[in-house]
Structure formats: structure tokens, C-alpha cells
Design a protein around this motif. Structure first.
Motif, PDB file in Angstrom:
ATOM      1  N   VAL A 132       0.744  -1.191   0.022  1.00 21.13           N
ATOM      2  CA  VAL A 132       0.045  -0.089  -0.007  1.00 21.13           C
ATOM      3  C   VAL A 132       0.993   1.499   0.053  1.00 21.13           C
ATOM      4  O   VAL A 132       0.803   2.259  -0.842  1.00 21.13           O
ATOM      5  N   LYS A 133       1.793   1.231   0.833  1.00 22.42           N
ATOM      6  CA  LYS A 133       2.745   2.326   1.043  1.00 22.42           C
ATOM      7  C   LYS A 133       3.313   2.792  -0.461  1.00 22.42           C
ATOM      8  O   LYS A 133       3.573   3.697  -0.668  1.00 22.42           O
ATOM      9  N   HIS A 134       3.782   1.470  -1.153  1.00 26.94           N
ATOM     10  CA  HIS A 134       4.368   1.763  -2.564  1.00 26.94           C
ATOM     11  C   HIS A 134       3.542   1.698  -3.741  1.00 26.94           C
ATOM     12  O   HIS A 134       3.743   1.581  -4.675  1.00 26.94           O
ATOM     13  N   ASP A 135       2.487   1.836  -3.139  1.00 25.21           N
ATOM     14  CA  ASP A 135       1.105   2.076  -4.402  1.00 25.21           C
ATOM     15  C   ASP A 135       1.030   0.782  -5.190  1.00 25.21           C
ATOM     16  O   ASP A 135       0.649   0.889  -6.564  1.00 25.21           O
ATOM     17  N   TYR A 136       1.305  -0.499  -4.864  1.00 23.51           N
ATOM     18  CA  TYR A 136       1.030  -1.649  -5.505  1.00 23.51           C
ATOM     19  C   TYR A 136      -0.287  -2.122  -5.331  1.00 23.51           C
ATOM     20  O   TYR A 136      -1.016  -3.043  -5.970  1.00 23.51           O
ATOM     21  N   ALA A 137      -0.965  -1.724  -4.533  1.00 22.83           N
ATOM     22  CA  ALA A 137      -2.463  -2.058  -3.964  1.00 22.83           C
ATOM     23  C   ALA A 137      -3.026  -0.698  -3.189  1.00 22.83           C
ATOM     24  O   ALA A 137      -2.278  -0.179  -2.263  1.00 22.83           O
ATOM     25  N   ARG A 138      -4.464  -0.866  -3.204  1.00 22.82           N
ATOM     26  CA  ARG A 138      -5.233  -0.005  -2.299  1.00 22.82           C
ATOM     27  C   ARG A 138      -5.346  -0.440  -0.713  1.00 22.82           C
ATOM     28  O   ARG A 138      -5.369   0.487   0.047  1.00 22.82           O
ATOM     29  N   GLN A 139      -5.278  -1.721  -0.905  1.00 19.86           N
ATOM     30  CA  GLN A 139      -5.491  -2.205   0.514  1.00 19.86           C
ATOM     31  C   GLN A 139      -4.532  -3.423   0.552  1.00 19.86           C
ATOM     32  O   GLN A 139      -4.562  -4.140  -0.385  1.00 19.86           O
ATOM     33  N   CYS A 140      -4.118  -3.837   1.815  1.00 18.93           N
ATOM     34  CA  CYS A 140      -3.298  -5.050   2.004  1.00 18.93           C
ATOM     35  C   CYS A 140      -4.022  -6.369   1.562  1.00 18.93           C
ATOM     36  O   CYS A 140      -3.048  -7.144   0.817  1.00 18.93           O
ATOM     37  N   GLU A 141      -4.916  -6.584   1.406  1.00 16.31           N
ATOM     38  CA  GLU A 141      -5.711  -7.807   1.391  1.00 16.31           C
ATOM     39  C   GLU A 141      -5.627  -8.078  -0.216  1.00 16.31           C
ATOM     40  O   GLU A 141      -6.015  -8.892  -0.900  1.00 16.31           O
ATOM     41  N   ASP A 142      -5.485  -6.640  -0.985  1.00 17.22           N
ATOM     42  CA  ASP A 142      -5.503  -6.743  -2.634  1.00 17.22           C
ATOM     43  C   ASP A 142      -4.068  -7.275  -2.981  1.00 17.22           C
ATOM     44  O   ASP A 142      -3.968  -7.446  -4.328  1.00 17.22           O
ATOM     45  N   TYR A 143      -3.105  -7.444  -2.164  1.00 15.31           N
ATOM     46  CA  TYR A 143      -1.791  -7.688  -2.849  1.00 15.31           C
ATOM     47  C   TYR A 143      -1.462  -9.007  -2.621  1.00 15.31           C
ATOM     48  O   TYR A 143      -1.665  -9.636  -1.164  1.00 15.31           O
ATOM     49  N   GLN A 144      -1.381  -9.993  -3.518  1.00 12.18           N
ATOM     50  CA  GLN A 144      -1.147 -11.472  -3.553  1.00 12.18           C
ATOM     51  C   GLN A 144       0.416 -11.757  -3.186  1.00 12.18           C
ATOM     52  O   GLN A 144       0.581 -13.045  -2.836  1.00 12.18           O
ATOM     53  N   PHE A 145       1.324 -11.010  -3.210  1.00 11.58           N
ATOM     54  CA  PHE A 145       2.794 -11.418  -2.940  1.00 11.58           C
ATOM     55  C   PHE A 145       2.958 -10.802  -1.642  1.00 11.58           C
ATOM     56  O   PHE A 145       4.331 -10.247  -1.220  1.00 11.58           O
ATOM     57  N   SER A 146       2.286 -11.420  -0.561  1.00 12.58           N
ATOM     58  CA  SER A 146       2.580 -10.863   0.914  1.00 12.58           C
ATOM     59  C   SER A 146       1.962 -12.123   1.642  1.00 12.58           C
ATOM     60  O   SER A 146       1.091 -12.921   1.154  1.00 12.58           O
ATOM     61  N   SER A 147       2.336 -12.265   3.045  1.00  9.14           N
ATOM     62  CA  SER A 147       1.623 -13.186   3.980  1.00  9.14           C
ATOM     63  C   SER A 147       0.649 -12.768   4.397  1.00  9.14           C
ATOM     64  O   SER A 147      -0.270 -13.428   5.283  1.00  9.14           O
ATOM     65  N   TYR A 148       0.090 -11.442   4.167  1.00  6.82           N
ATOM     66  CA  TYR A 148      -1.037 -10.985   4.813  1.00  6.82           C
ATOM     67  C   TYR A 148      -2.262 -11.664   4.715  1.00  6.82           C
ATOM     68  O   TYR A 148      -2.989 -11.750   5.794  1.00  6.82           O
ATOM     69  N   ASN A 149      -2.748 -12.389   3.556  1.00  7.24           N
ATOM     70  CA  ASN A 149      -3.923 -13.079   3.644  1.00  7.24           C
ATOM     71  C   ASN A 149      -3.683 -14.359   4.064  1.00  7.24           C
ATOM     72  O   ASN A 149      -4.854 -14.763   4.634  1.00  7.24           O
ATOM     73  N   HIS A 150      -2.737 -14.732   4.386  1.00  7.09           N
ATOM     74  CA  HIS A 150      -2.727 -15.913   5.343  1.00  7.09           C
ATOM     75  C   HIS A 150      -3.119 -15.658   6.651  1.00  7.09           C
ATOM     76  O   HIS A 150      -3.886 -16.359   7.220  1.00  7.09           O
ATOM     77  N   TYR A 151      -2.813 -14.686   7.352  1.00  5.64           N
ATOM     78  CA  TYR A 151      -3.135 -14.210   8.420  1.00  5.64           C
ATOM     79  C   TYR A 151      -4.664 -13.815   8.699  1.00  5.64           C
ATOM     80  O   TYR A 151      -5.157 -14.178   9.584  1.00  5.64           O
ATOM     81  N   ILE A 152      -4.926 -13.129   7.657  1.00  8.68           N
ATOM     82  CA  ILE A 152      -6.441 -12.837   7.533  1.00  8.68           C
ATOM     83  C   ILE A 152      -7.576 -14.316   7.681  1.00  8.68           C
ATOM     84  O   ILE A 152      -8.306 -14.210   8.182  1.00  8.68           O
ATOM     85  N   LYS A 153      -6.810 -15.233   6.793  1.00  9.73           N
ATOM     86  CA  LYS A 153      -7.613 -16.314   6.811  1.00  9.73           C
ATOM     87  C   LYS A 153      -7.329 -17.194   8.256  1.00  9.73           C
ATOM     88  O   LYS A 153      -8.564 -17.819   8.664  1.00  9.73           O
ATOM     89  N   LYS A 154      -6.411 -17.144   8.688  1.00  8.11           N
ATOM     90  CA  LYS A 154      -6.062 -17.867  10.030  1.00  8.11           C
ATOM     91  C   LYS A 154      -6.613 -17.399  10.943  1.00  8.11           C
ATOM     92  O   LYS A 154      -7.032 -17.931  11.924  1.00  8.11           O
TER      93      LYS A 154
END
Length: 161
Positions: A132-154
């Protein structure tokens, strides 16, 4: 007085069974990994390297010209090999795909030993909000190349945020 350390090469402190925040950047911040397929190269190398070097990755993000990791090493002297496996292998694969044999992709890596819980979570959140900081996505969950969504699911979004 002249320093005994080479210019622009970070000092690495290796301590066993500690958590580290690691950043690796491409040479001159060039966006070599500017497509999903190219970022996937690093993502796969991260997973393979973690298995090979017995590294626990708590958080990760891959962008087009750098990546961040929050990881724990049982044997700290394995960190250079872990990074070399990721960077050397991703360089080789990208250069082969683009027919640019021998081109230097990565510059170096920086690591900081995490000493407390507050710093751990500060780095954890920094990693996940980096796209988000670098304008790759508007929200963290929109970006697939990070562990963020893993933690959202878990753990659920409320916990992660």
C-alpha cells in the motif's frame, strides 16, 4: 580516520534462534520483478529456501525491486546461504527467462535482530502494509505477494489489524 569496513556493505550480527527483519534490494532499485510471474519466482524461492535452511518465516512481502522478511533462524550463520539461495536463484531464473546471462540483479541485504515484542509487531505490520505504501495495492488484502492474506484466513481481519 578510514573505516575498516567497506562502504555501503552492512554489518551482519548473527545470533542463533533469534528473529530478524531482513530487506533485500535490487541493484540501483531497478524494478526487475515487475510482473506477477517474475514476483512468483521470488515467492517460490522463499518457500524453498525456508525449507532448505530450516527458517521460520513470520511475514514476507515481495515487490518489484525489493522484499522484506520477518524470520527466525535456528542457526544464524545460515542467513547468508538462505539469502544467496533466494537472490542467486531468482537472478539465474530471471536472467534465463530474459536471455540476460550474468546480469546482476540484487545489490545486498540488510538485517536487524528483533529484540522485543513491540518491534516484532511494528515490523510485521510494516511488511504487510508495504504494498500500500508503494502503491502496489489500495488495501493489504488486494496484494497477493505477501503473507497478509494467510493471517487474515488464519486469525481474522480484526486480529491482524
Amino acid at each position: 580516520m578510514k573505516s575498516k569496513f567497506p562502504k555501503h556493505i552492512p554489518f551482519h550480527l548473527y545470533l542463533d534462534d533469534k528473529i530478524y527483519f531482513v530487506t533485500s534490494s535490487t541493484l540501483n532499485k531497478i524494478h526487475f520483478f515487475d510482473t506477477d510471474d517474475k514476483k512468483e519466482i521470488i515467492k517460490i524461492r522463499l518457500k524453498t529456501s525456508a525449507e532448505k535452511y530450516d527458517v521460520r518465516i513470520y511475514a514476507w512481502v515481495v515487490l518489484s525491486n525489493h522484499y522484506h522478511l520477518l524470520l527466525q533462524l535456528k542457526k544464524s550463520e545460515r542467513l547468508p546461504g538462505f539469502i544467496a539461495f533466494i537472490n542467486g536463484g531468482s537472478s539465474f531464473e530471471l536472467n534465463a527467462a530474459e536471455n540476460k546471462k550474468g546480469r546482476q540483479i540484487w545489490w545486498n541485504y540488510w538485517d536487524n535482530c528483533i529484540r522485543d515484542r513491540k518491534t516484532f509487531y511494528k515490523r510485521f505490520n510494516y511488511i504487510h502494509h508495504n504494498p500500500v505504501k508503494h502503491d502496489y495495492a489500495r488495501q493489504c488484502e488486494d496484494y497477493q505477494f505477501s503473507s497478509y492474506n494467510h493471517y487474515i484466513k488464519k486469525l481474522g481481519k480484526d486480529y491482524v489489524e
